[in-house]
Enzyme design. Structure first.
Site, PDB file in Angstrom:
ATOM      1  N   SER A  79       0.801  -1.229   0.000  1.00  0.00           N
ATOM      2  CA  SER A  79       0.000   0.000   0.000  1.00  0.00           C
ATOM      3  C   SER A  79       0.830   1.274   0.000  1.00  0.00           C
ATOM      4  O   SER A  79       0.301   2.348  -0.274  1.00  0.00           O
ATOM      5  CB  SER A  79      -0.954   0.018   1.189  1.00  0.00           C
ATOM      6  OG  SER A  79      -0.249   0.233   2.394  1.00  0.00           O
ATOM      7  N   LYS A  95       1.056   4.212   6.898  1.00  0.00           N
ATOM      8  CA  LYS A  95       0.351   5.133   6.001  1.00  0.00           C
ATOM      9  C   LYS A  95       0.978   6.521   6.087  1.00  0.00           C
ATOM     10  O   LYS A  95       1.745   6.817   6.990  1.00  0.00           O
ATOM     11  CB  LYS A  95      -1.142   5.239   6.375  1.00  0.00           C
ATOM     12  CG  LYS A  95      -1.895   3.929   6.360  1.00  0.00           C
ATOM     13  CD  LYS A  95      -2.017   3.349   4.978  1.00  0.00           C
ATOM     14  CE  LYS A  95      -2.699   1.987   5.026  1.00  0.00           C
ATOM     15  NZ  LYS A  95      -2.574   1.246   3.809  1.00  0.00           N
TER      16      LYS A  95
END
Length: 192
Positions: A44, A86
């Site tokens: 991701s 993230k």
């Protein structure tokens, strides 16, 4: 004379063991309360981070003033059991809006310049936009936008900063690049 040498040898051994024990305790304290070594699991954050990268993470007790652009590690067990990595897109009080037709992300009405992303943001995941980031929270997204479960997912949403483990500050050991299948040791260093 022999008795004196034995005492000196015993004293030297004691001092050596004492130094070793103190060193081990110092390392344990540093890695418990100051920094952690955490691995990236998944794709991701490509191209910034690869699956298997090992990050040095500054503990949230020491760093809790998160800014847009920071790479953070967080854990929210109602979303996933494992920690996730993230990028902070917005902080408390900021307005996030995403145009999924053009793939554009706006914060406070300003189009973000995101040189670090893999592709534009076309994947919706259930959150309604525009949204205001609540007090004490952050809005996070992966750099590989269309292959990332992040704050666009209503199960995660905006993240209370109490769920943040810390800020990634250094790539300590590279994982295997998905394109080349090799480790790029030239990537080791401070994260942008």
């Amino acid at each position: 004379m022999d008795e004196e040498k034995k005492r000196e040898g015993g004293r030297d051994l004691y001092e050596w063991v004492q130094a070793l024990v103190c060193s081990v305790l110092a390392v344990v304290v540093v890695f418990t309360f100051v920094i952690r070594l955490i691995g990236v699991d998944g794709h991701s954050m490509v191209p910034t981070l690869q699956d298997g990268d090992r990050l040095l993470v500054l503990n949230s007790m020491l760093y809790h003033d998160y800014q847009a652009g920071d790479i953070v590690v967080l854990r929210k067990s109602s979303f996933l059991d494992e920690p996730i990595v993230k990028r902070v897109i917005a902080t408390e009080g900021q307005v996030v809006d995403i145009d999924f037709v053009t793939g554009s992300v706006y914060v406070d009405g300003i189009l973000l310049k995101e040189d670090y992303i893999n592709e534009l943001t076309f994947t919706e995941e259930g959150m309604e936009f525009p949204l205001i980031v609540p007090e004490g929270s952050i809005f996070v997204m992966g750099d590989n936008r269309n292959h990332s479960n992040d704050s666009r997912d209503s199960r995660l949403g905006t993240v209370d900063t109490r769920y943040v483990i810390g800020k990634a500050v250094l790539l300590a050991f590279p994982g295997t690049d998905i394109l080349t299948g090799k480790r790029d040791f030239g990537r080791i260093g401070v994260l942008a």
